[in-house]
Design a protein around this motif. Structure first.
Motif, PDB file in Angstrom:
ATOM      1  N   PRO A  91       0.810  -1.233   0.000  1.00  0.00           N
ATOM      2  CA  PRO A  91       0.000   0.000   0.000  1.00  0.00           C
ATOM      3  C   PRO A  91       0.834   1.270   0.000  1.00  0.00           C
ATOM      4  N   LEU A  92       1.967   1.260   0.706  1.00  0.00           N
ATOM      5  CA  LEU A  92       2.788   2.471   0.759  1.00  0.00           C
ATOM      6  C   LEU A  92       3.362   2.821  -0.613  1.00  0.00           C
ATOM      7  N   THR A  93       3.541   1.821  -1.459  1.00  0.00           N
ATOM      8  CA  THR A  93       4.023   2.069  -2.823  1.00  0.00           C
ATOM      9  C   THR A  93       2.904   2.568  -3.727  1.00  0.00           C
ATOM     10  N   LEU A  94       1.754   1.899  -3.681  1.00  0.00           N
ATOM     11  CA  LEU A  94       0.678   2.203  -4.619  1.00  0.00           C
ATOM     12  C   LEU A  94       0.009   3.552  -4.370  1.00  0.00           C
ATOM     13  N   VAL A  95      -0.049   3.977  -3.100  1.00  0.00           N
ATOM     14  CA  VAL A  95      -0.775   5.227  -2.804  1.00  0.00           C
ATOM     15  C   VAL A  95      -0.089   6.466  -3.361  1.00  0.00           C
ATOM     16  N   ILE A  96       1.140   6.314  -3.828  1.00  0.00           N
ATOM     17  CA  ILE A  96       1.850   7.454  -4.419  1.00  0.00           C
ATOM     18  C   ILE A  96       1.188   7.889  -5.728  1.00  0.00           C
ATOM     19  N   VAL A  97       0.626   6.930  -6.477  1.00  0.00           N
ATOM     20  CA  VAL A  97       0.167   7.190  -7.843  1.00  0.00           C
ATOM     21  C   VAL A  97      -0.949   8.232  -7.934  1.00  0.00           C
ATOM     22  N   PRO A  98      -2.074   8.120  -7.174  1.00  0.00           N
ATOM     23  CA  PRO A  98      -3.155   9.107  -7.339  1.00  0.00           C
ATOM     24  C   PRO A  98      -2.721  10.549  -7.079  1.00  0.00           C
ATOM     25  N   SER A  99      -1.943  10.764  -6.006  1.00  0.00           N
ATOM     26  CA  SER A  99      -1.482  12.123  -5.707  1.00  0.00           C
ATOM     27  C   SER A  99      -0.570  12.649  -6.810  1.00  0.00           C
ATOM     28  N   ALA A 100       0.252  11.763  -7.374  1.00  0.00           N
ATOM     29  CA  ALA A 100       1.164  12.175  -8.449  1.00  0.00           C
ATOM     30  C   ALA A 100       0.384  12.642  -9.682  1.00  0.00           C
ATOM     31  N   ILE A 101      -0.743  12.003  -9.970  1.00  0.00           N
ATOM     32  CA  ILE A 101      -1.552  12.396 -11.133  1.00  0.00           C
ATOM     33  C   ILE A 101      -2.075  13.820 -10.971  1.00  0.00           C
ATOM     34  N   LEU A 102      -2.674  14.118  -9.802  1.00  0.00           N
ATOM     35  CA  LEU A 102      -3.218  15.462  -9.591  1.00  0.00           C
ATOM     36  C   LEU A 102      -2.122  16.491  -9.340  1.00  0.00           C
ATOM     37  N   ALA A 103      -0.934  16.027  -8.936  1.00  0.00           N
ATOM     38  CA  ALA A 103       0.193  16.951  -8.806  1.00  0.00           C
ATOM     39  C   ALA A 103       0.607  17.473 -10.178  1.00  0.00           C
ATOM     40  N   TYR A 104       0.400  16.665 -11.205  1.00  0.00           N
ATOM     41  CA  TYR A 104       0.755  17.057 -12.571  1.00  0.00           C
ATOM     42  C   TYR A 104      -0.302  17.977 -13.180  1.00  0.00           C
ATOM     43  N   SER A 105      -1.589  17.599 -13.042  1.00  0.00           N
ATOM     44  CA  SER A 105      -2.664  18.431 -13.604  1.00  0.00           C
ATOM     45  C   SER A 105      -3.991  18.064 -12.964  1.00  0.00           C
ATOM     46  N   ARG A 106      -4.912  19.050 -12.919  1.00  0.00           N
ATOM     47  CA  ARG A 106      -6.211  18.826 -12.315  1.00  0.00           C
ATOM     48  C   ARG A 106      -7.353  19.133 -13.274  1.00  0.00           C
ATOM     49  N   THR A 107      -7.079  19.035 -14.565  1.00  0.00           N
ATOM     50  CA  THR A 107      -8.125  19.211 -15.571  1.00  0.00           C
ATOM     51  C   THR A 107      -9.080  18.016 -15.528  1.00  0.00           C
ATOM     52  N   ARG A 108     -10.173  18.104 -16.263  1.00  0.00           N
ATOM     53  CA  ARG A 108     -11.196  17.064 -16.218  1.00  0.00           C
ATOM     54  C   ARG A 108     -10.627  15.689 -16.567  1.00  0.00           C
ATOM     55  N   HIS A 109      -9.804  15.612 -17.637  1.00  0.00           N
ATOM     56  CA  HIS A 109      -9.272  14.310 -18.055  1.00  0.00           C
ATOM     57  C   HIS A 109      -8.345  13.722 -17.007  1.00  0.00           C
ATOM     58  N   PHE A 110      -7.511  14.567 -16.403  1.00  0.00           N
ATOM     59  CA  PHE A 110      -6.620  14.068 -15.358  1.00  0.00           C
ATOM     60  C   PHE A 110      -7.408  13.724 -14.087  1.00  0.00           C
TER      61      PHE A 110
END
Length: 447
Positions: free
Chosen positions: A84-103
């Protein structure tokens, strides 16, 4: 490792993990509303999507929590914490890059799939780790300190969000999540890893009587088979619950407590945004108040009150004030009432650590992961039901189609669920702790 000082590395890992996780909570409501319903304070689509996500996550954790807890008894807490400590990084990383509708939709899918596996697994494994390394007489205080560490991370995370931009919030969250994983891998010592145990944790009828290497070679040809045999069946979980009346009563409390807790979380932020036009900053302020009160309570009051009152009485106290604070939210008539309700966390935070301590004393040391995983699985079942009930109710009563004007009606229904948990907690009578040898041996007795 029998003292609380031996748990320092676990506490730091949990602090960093929770800090990362809670940072995004005040911001995610605004991000969701901006992506789905720009410029609006009420959005039924956002409420329904959030409720659907929580139900799907609950369905996944219903299966995964008992499996993860049971596997950790065999393969060690540290190995299972890594996932879990590895996988939970992914969602935050996505919104760290962009918060548009597609992201946002990419985040939504990633968060849902990952949380189906990981949601609740970190606290479940942390509780089992503490139970491994702390004597029975000190577990309630240790669980309280663990919850206090989580609450302090809750305060620090929300306080950071209060002064960060939305983009920076997700960037910092992803960075701290990485730090939590690295710290855990380098510094945390494992508490259980039994390489000599070749039989599955839960045995079945007709188990061969062979032992040692021959049995491992002949009967279990691959680790994959053994992993899936580690998954406890419904019959195994029922057998565990029937082994103790106290454990069964705690399971009922856990179900209704989780039903109320998830219902509140699914509804509250959208309710406050529609009712009082709260945004990220007000959400953060509210959560900081909750966290500070909870931290003080768990780190200062609980170590004093738990030995004096006992876990059962303290559990009832916590659940009573859970009811009070939920009902106060539901009838909030002005913007400052939610802040008053949040202050009740100084008393309602006792519920979770007391319940977990009661559960830990009903099984032996070799079944801590299984017992905590079982309770987490029951809570996950409530997590499936709760959003399906309370999210549509919230959307209805916040819309113009409400049958009568009562925006907080869904919150009040959450309060009734917590009241059932409180009534059940009054009936709990703590049974004497089960001897370790008796429980450990029972794992290998044929049904």
């Amino acid at each position: 490792m029998k003292t609380l000082s031996g748990l320092n590395h676990l506490f730091i890992t949990i602090f960093l993990h929770n800090f990362s996780a809670v940072m995004v909570i005040p911001a995610i409501t605004d991000v969701t509303m901006s992506a789905l319903c720009p410029g609006r304070d009420e959005c039924s689509l956002a409420i329904y999507l959030t409720g659907f996500q929580q139900a799907i996550i609950g369905l996944g954790t219903l299966v995964m929590m008992p499996l993860i807890g049971n596997m950790s008894d065999k393969y060690g807490r540290k190995a299972l914490l890594t996932v879990p400590l590895t996988l939970v990084i992914v969602p935050s990383a996505i919104l760290a890059y962009s918060r548009t509708r597609h992201f946002f939709y990419a985040y939504y899918v990633a968060k849902t799939l990952i949380a189906m596996v990981c949601e609740g697994s970190v606290p479940c494994l942390a509780l089992a780790y503490v139970a491994d390394n702390v004597p029975e007489g000190r577990r309630a205080s240790a669980f309280g300190i663990l919850s206090g560490i989580a609450s302090s991370a809750f305060v620090c995370g929300n306080l950071s969000t209060r002064f960060l931009s939305t983009a920076s919030t997700f960037q910092v969250s992803a960075s701290v999540a990485i730090a939590s994983l690295v710290y855990m891998r380098f510094f945390l010592q494992d508490s259980i890893i039994d390489e000599q145990l070749t039989a599955p944790i839960l045995t079945s009828k007709g188990k061969p009587k062979g032992k040692g290497k021959d049995y491992a070679t002949n009967e279990i040809p691959s680790k994959n088979v053994q992993i899936f045999k580690s998954a406890p069946s419904l019959e195994d979980m029922l057998c565990l619950l029937k082994s103790s009346v106290t454990l069964s009563q705690a399971a009922v409390v856990a179900f209704f407590y989780s039903l109320a807790e998830v219902g509140l979380h699914a509804s509250l932020l959208y309710y406050l945004k529609a009712r009082f036009h709260f945004n990220k900053d007000q959400f953060a302020d509210l959560m900081v108040i909750t966290g500070i009160a909870g931290t003080i309570s768990q780190l200062v009051l609980m170590p004093i009150l738990a030995p004096a009152l006992g876990e059962a009485r303290l559990l009832a106290v916590g659940l009573f004030f859970t009811c009070v604070h939920v009902f106060l939210y539901s009838i909030a008539w002005t913007f400052w009432v939610p802040y008053v309700a949040a202050m009740f966390s100084v008393l309602f935070v006792f519920s979770q650590p007391c319940m977990r301590s009661i559960v830990s004393k009903q099984v032996g040391s070799c079944e801590q992961g299984k017992a905590q995983g079982c309770i987490s699985g029951i809570s996950s079942f409530a997590n499936v039901i709760s959003p399906l009930v309370f999210s549509p109710l919230t959307a209805l009563f916040l819309s113009e189609r409400a049958p009568f004007h009562f925006p907080g009606f869904s919150i009040m229904c959450v309060g009734f669920a917590s009241m059932i948990a409180f009534i059940q907690s009054l009936m709990i009578r703590i049974a004497p702790p089960i001897a370790n040898e008796k429980v450990c041996n029972s794992n290998y007795v044929d049904a």
